[in-house]
Design a protein around this motif. Structure first.
Motif, short mmCIF file in Angstrom:
data_model
loop_
_atom_site.label_atom_id
_atom_site.label_comp_id
_atom_site.label_asym_id
_atom_site.label_seq_id
_atom_site.Cartn_x
_atom_site.Cartn_y
_atom_site.Cartn_z
N CYS A 173 0.83 -1.21 0.00
CA CYS A 173 0.00 0.00 0.00
C CYS A 173 0.87 1.26 0.00
O CYS A 173 0.48 2.29 -0.57
CB CYS A 173 -0.93 0.01 1.21
SG CYS A 173 -2.28 -1.19 1.13
N GLU A 174 2.03 1.20 0.63
CA GLU A 174 2.91 2.38 0.69
C GLU A 174 3.64 2.62 -0.62
O GLU A 174 3.92 3.77 -0.98
CB GLU A 174 3.93 2.21 1.82
CG GLU A 174 3.33 2.30 3.21
CD GLU A 174 4.34 2.02 4.30
OE1 GLU A 174 4.03 2.26 5.47
OE2 GLU A 174 5.45 1.53 3.98
N SER A 175 3.94 1.56 -1.35
CA SER A 175 4.64 1.72 -2.61
C SER A 175 3.68 2.16 -3.71
O SER A 175 2.47 2.07 -3.56
CB SER A 175 5.30 0.40 -3.02
OG SER A 175 4.31 -0.55 -3.36
N LYS A 176 4.23 2.63 -4.81
CA LYS A 176 3.40 3.04 -5.95
C LYS A 176 3.27 1.93 -6.98
O LYS A 176 2.70 2.13 -8.04
CB LYS A 176 4.00 4.28 -6.60
CG LYS A 176 3.98 5.52 -5.73
CD LYS A 176 4.50 6.74 -6.45
CE LYS A 176 3.55 7.17 -7.54
NZ LYS A 176 3.98 8.42 -8.19
N VAL A 177 3.82 0.77 -6.67
CA VAL A 177 3.79 -0.34 -7.61
C VAL A 177 2.37 -0.92 -7.70
O VAL A 177 1.90 -1.26 -8.79
CB VAL A 177 4.79 -1.43 -7.17
CG1 VAL A 177 4.75 -2.61 -8.14
CG2 VAL A 177 6.20 -0.84 -7.10
N TYR A 178 1.69 -1.02 -6.55
CA TYR A 178 0.35 -1.58 -6.51
C TYR A 178 -0.64 -0.45 -6.26
O TYR A 178 -0.51 0.31 -5.31
CB TYR A 178 0.24 -2.62 -5.40
CG TYR A 178 1.20 -3.77 -5.55
CD1 TYR A 178 0.84 -4.92 -6.24
CD2 TYR A 178 2.48 -3.70 -5.00
CE1 TYR A 178 1.72 -5.97 -6.38
CE2 TYR A 178 3.37 -4.74 -5.14
CZ TYR A 178 2.99 -5.88 -5.82
OH TYR A 178 3.87 -6.91 -5.95
N ASN A 179 -1.65 -0.35 -7.11
CA ASN A 179 -2.63 0.72 -7.00
C ASN A 179 -3.82 0.28 -6.15
O ASN A 179 -4.95 0.19 -6.63
CB ASN A 179 -3.11 1.15 -8.40
CG ASN A 179 -1.99 1.77 -9.21
OD1 ASN A 179 -1.18 2.55 -8.68
ND2 ASN A 179 -1.91 1.43 -10.49
N TYR A 180 -3.54 0.00 -4.89
CA TYR A 180 -4.61 -0.36 -3.98
C TYR A 180 -5.29 0.91 -3.47
O TYR A 180 -4.64 1.88 -3.09
CB TYR A 180 -4.07 -1.16 -2.79
CG TYR A 180 -3.44 -2.48 -3.16
CD1 TYR A 180 -3.95 -3.26 -4.20
CD2 TYR A 180 -2.34 -2.97 -2.46
CE1 TYR A 180 -3.38 -4.48 -4.53
CE2 TYR A 180 -1.76 -4.19 -2.79
CZ TYR A 180 -2.28 -4.93 -3.82
OH TYR A 180 -1.71 -6.14 -4.15
#
Length: 208
Positions: A173-180
């Protein structure tokens, strides 16, 4: 006596008896409710006075405060790590901080706060609870240096291993890799897109 019998009214007598019966029933209900409340209060006081419970509550409270306060730093750390892994390019802490504020506004620094709290609050509480339990079990209330290290390793390891799935969701959730969009959205996408591993992860979280 004949006068008393003559003045006797059965309907009035029955009314008085029923009134007294209702009054006594109310007294019994009130006394029963009072005793139940006292018993529940006594049980709650006994639970809250336990050193293990106190350790858990104190750890959870401190975990909440530290998570809210240091979430921006945790997010910047995650973004720095993901940029190196995904792009192979390193960036500075200040540049990453500025990029987050510029592109996601100031509240973007607290992205992933819900899974962070879901991990840290029970995690720190479990750590202190485990620590207190170990001290009571082994009668080690004044541990030496090596004993303190051992207790800390066991407590930290127990909390860390138990909450690994939540840590995975938090980092994603903190990274921008996964758009949760939210914690629920993250759990749903992991369950539907990652096969058996995702289903095992969600089942593990559900059992906590």
């Amino acid at each position: 006596m004949p006068i008393e019998i003559q003045n006797f009214k059965p309907s009035l007598f029955l009314k008085q008896v029923s009134t007294l019966a209702v009054f006594h029933l109310r007294e019994i209900k009130v006394s029963s409710a009072t005793s139940t409340l006292k018993s529940q209060k006594s049980k709650m006081d006994t639970i809250l006075s336990s050193p293990v419970v106190k350790s858990f509550l104190a750890g959870s409270f401190s975990g909440t405060c530290s998570t809210i306060l240091f979430q921006p730093l945790d997010l910047v750390k995650t973004r720095l790590q993901s940029s190196v892994v995904m792009d192979g390019a390193s960036s500075s802490m200040l540049r990453t901080f500025n990029n987050v504020v510029r592109n996601e506004h100031i509240l973007g620094l607290w992205k992933g706060i819900v899974p962070s709290i879901s991990r840290t609050v029970p995690g720190v509480g479990m750590y202190f609870c485990c620590l207190q339990t170990l001290k009571n079990t082994f009668d080690c209330h004044n541990p030496g240096p090596l004993q303190a290290i051992g207790l800390g390793v066991v407590g930290r390891g127990f909390a860390g291993v138990t909450l690994i799935p939540i840590t995975v969701v938090k980092t994603r959730c903190e990274s921008k890799v996964y758009n949760y969009q939210s914690l629920v959205d993250a759990l749903r996408k992991i369950y539907t897109t990652e096969g058996k591993k995702g289903k095992v992860l969600i089942c593990y979280l559900s059992s906590l």
